[in-house]
Design an enzyme around this catalytic site. Structure first.
Site, PDB file in Angstrom:
ATOM      1  N   ILE A 222       0.829  -1.239   0.069  1.00 20.58           N
ATOM      2  CA  ILE A 222      -0.012  -0.055  -0.107  1.00 20.58           C
ATOM      3  C   ILE A 222       0.917   1.344  -0.021  1.00 20.58           C
ATOM      4  O   ILE A 222       0.501   2.073  -0.767  1.00 20.58           O
ATOM      5  CB  ILE A 222      -0.900  -0.008   1.212  1.00 20.58           C
ATOM      6  N   ALA A 310      -5.224   1.289   7.798  1.00 17.65           N
ATOM      7  CA  ALA A 310      -4.701  -0.045   8.016  1.00 17.65           C
ATOM      8  C   ALA A 310      -5.624  -0.624   8.759  1.00 17.65           C
ATOM      9  O   ALA A 310      -6.465  -1.302   8.605  1.00 17.65           O
ATOM     10  CB  ALA A 310      -3.133  -0.086   8.477  1.00 17.65           C
ATOM     11  N   ARG A 311      -5.296  -0.419  10.480  1.00 18.32           N
ATOM     12  CA  ARG A 311      -6.275  -1.310  11.156  1.00 18.32           C
ATOM     13  C   ARG A 311      -6.280  -0.287  12.572  1.00 18.32           C
ATOM     14  O   ARG A 311      -5.471   0.624  12.900  1.00 18.32           O
ATOM     15  CB  ARG A 311      -5.517  -2.372  11.792  1.00 18.32           C
ATOM     16  N   ASP A 335     -10.344   5.250   7.906  1.00 22.70           N
ATOM     17  CA  ASP A 335     -11.046   4.351   7.322  1.00 22.70           C
ATOM     18  C   ASP A 335     -11.159   3.016   8.103  1.00 22.70           C
ATOM     19  O   ASP A 335     -12.120   2.211   7.747  1.00 22.70           O
ATOM     20  CB  ASP A 335     -10.615   3.679   5.986  1.00 22.70           C
ATOM     21  N   GLU A 340     -15.427  -1.961  15.358  1.00 21.02           N
ATOM     22  CA  GLU A 340     -16.239  -1.732  13.960  1.00 21.02           C
ATOM     23  C   GLU A 340     -17.324  -2.631  14.219  1.00 21.02           C
ATOM     24  O   GLU A 340     -17.179  -3.902  14.514  1.00 21.02           O
ATOM     25  CB  GLU A 340     -15.201  -2.254  12.992  1.00 21.02           C
ATOM     26  N   HIS A 359     -14.475   1.440   6.337  1.00 22.15           N
ATOM     27  CA  HIS A 359     -13.730   0.024   6.034  1.00 22.15           C
ATOM     28  C   HIS A 359     -13.921  -0.143   4.656  1.00 22.15           C
ATOM     29  O   HIS A 359     -14.132  -1.088   4.271  1.00 22.15           O
ATOM     30  CB  HIS A 359     -14.066  -0.715   7.155  1.00 22.15           C
TER      31      HIS A 359
END
Length: 395
Positions: A222, A310-311, A335, A340, A359
């Protein structure tokens, strides 16, 4: 009489089986309930052909020569629906491969009926994996494997794999989302929407991306795709990664180096102190969990922007909230979130310099059709006992 016996037999099987809710493919009728993992399903027309993705090769024993039998594929949870919709489309002409979508809470109960598991956001611990008596392969519809207990899978003789993001379009899609979040923060997207509603013109005042220093924290697939897209904006690029061995795609570039200053993980505080924008592209593991903490945020330039594609677990929630309140953090574009789906009443959402997307960084048609093809091809190879291609094994 034969038709009547067939209908009675089917009726009996429906009532004798546990029903599993399955979402329908794109363009099909409304969702239906189909009984038990023993029946095949209807699917939409196959997806347009896409070139196979590159990856590791390996063989998995015990699945060859299953003529007349069904290979069962389990998708965990109904979120990210395009993943299973496109996989079903791609496999619509292969009746010997069955794709089921099971609610997360029901996965531990039914996982023993499946040969291939696509986890998505499901956390598979040792207890759940121990129930997967027929399982041959657990894979992610993408890259992140932090939710899978790979050691437990290894002990159970189950392979674990990810889909490399470089050839499927996933990394490129995430890079595009990072740029979207960066530009939206610099141009005050939330304030622009307010101006539109109030009938104002010529405000708010935005900030150029041109001339800024961008720190890519985690220069993997990425990060590489992001650097390629950022360079034409006229920015200075800093980047960190564990090893700067040549990237296989670097050879496609000219002698121009995409990164102006390279560093290791030990340099993240130094780079944070000079960057106008920080984009977090790290993998989530024990070493990187909450790496964006109070110490890191304090090292950032006052007013700098933070983007995370990413996370969510990479960010310390309380530290981020504190720095937003104080104004030290100029803006946040993420994102992925700490939990979540994110709570719509989360206090962080009240800040006008915060942008959150659900996400979807890698959720584009090209990326998802490409990864669905990988899953479909792996299912076919597993069924036929052929070497597995297009995925990267981690055990």
């Amino acid at each position: 009489m034969q038709l009547r016996r067939t209908m009675l037999s089917l009726f009996s099987r429906v009532h004798a089986s546990r029903c599993i809710r399955r979402t329908t493919p794109v363009g099909s009728l409304s969702a239906i309930t189909i009984p038990s993992p023993s029946l095949t399903i209807d699917s939409a027309a196959p997806a347009p052909p896409i070139s196979p993705s590159a990856g590791s090769m390996g063989s998995i024993e015990g699945m060859g020569g299953r003529t007349g039998q069904v290979t069962r594929v389990l998708f965990c949870g109904q979120q990210f629906p395009a993943s299973h919709d496109y996989t079903r489309e791609y496999l619509s002409n292969y009746p010997h491969i069955q794709v089921d979508v099971v609610p997360l809470d029901d996965v531990p109960t039914v996982i023993g009926n499946y040969h291939l598991c696509v986890v998505k956001m499901m956390k598979l611990d040792s207890d759940v994996i121990s129930r997967a008596k027929q399982m041959k392969l657990i894979m992610q519809f993408g890259v992140g494997l932090e939710g899978i207990d790979a050691d437990a899978a290894t002990k159970c003789g189950i392979k674990v794999a990810r889909i490399p993001g470089d050839d499927t379009g996933n990394a490129a899609s995430c890079a595009e989302m990072a740029i979207y979040l960066m530009l939206s923060l610099l141009r005050n997207q939330m304030e622009m929407q307010i101006s539109v509603k109030l009938g104002k013109l010529g405000e708010p005042l935005g900030i150029n991306l041109f001339g800024k220093t961008v720190f890519i924290m985690g220069y993997g697939n990425i990060g590489f795709e992001l650097a390629k897209r950022l360079k034409p904006f006229g920015v200075k690029i800093l980047a960190t990664k564990r090893s700067w061995a040549p990237h296989p795609q670097d050879l496609c570039q000219t002698n121009d180096d995409l990164v102006d200053e390279k560093g290791s993980h030990n340099d993240i505080y130094k780079f944070a102190s000079i960057a106008d924008i920080i984009v977090c592209c790290l993998s989530l593991n024990r070493e990187t969990a909450s790496v964006i903490n109070q110490s890191f945020l304090s090292s950032m330039k006052k007013g700098a922007y933070l983007v995370n594609i990413a996370r969510g677990g990479l960010l310390d929630y309380n530290a981020v909230a504190c720095n937003l309140r104080s104004g030290h953090l100029g803006g946040l574009g993420i994102d992925v979130a700490w939990t979540e789906p994110i709570d719509p009443d989360d206090p962080i959402l009240k800040f006008r310099n915060v942008l959150i997307t659900p996400h979807v960084a890698g959720v584009t048609e090209y990326s998802y059709r490409s990864m669905a093809k990988v899953v479909g091809d792996v299912a076919r190879q597993l069924h036929e006992g052929k070497p597995i291609t297009g995925i990267e094994f981690v055990n």
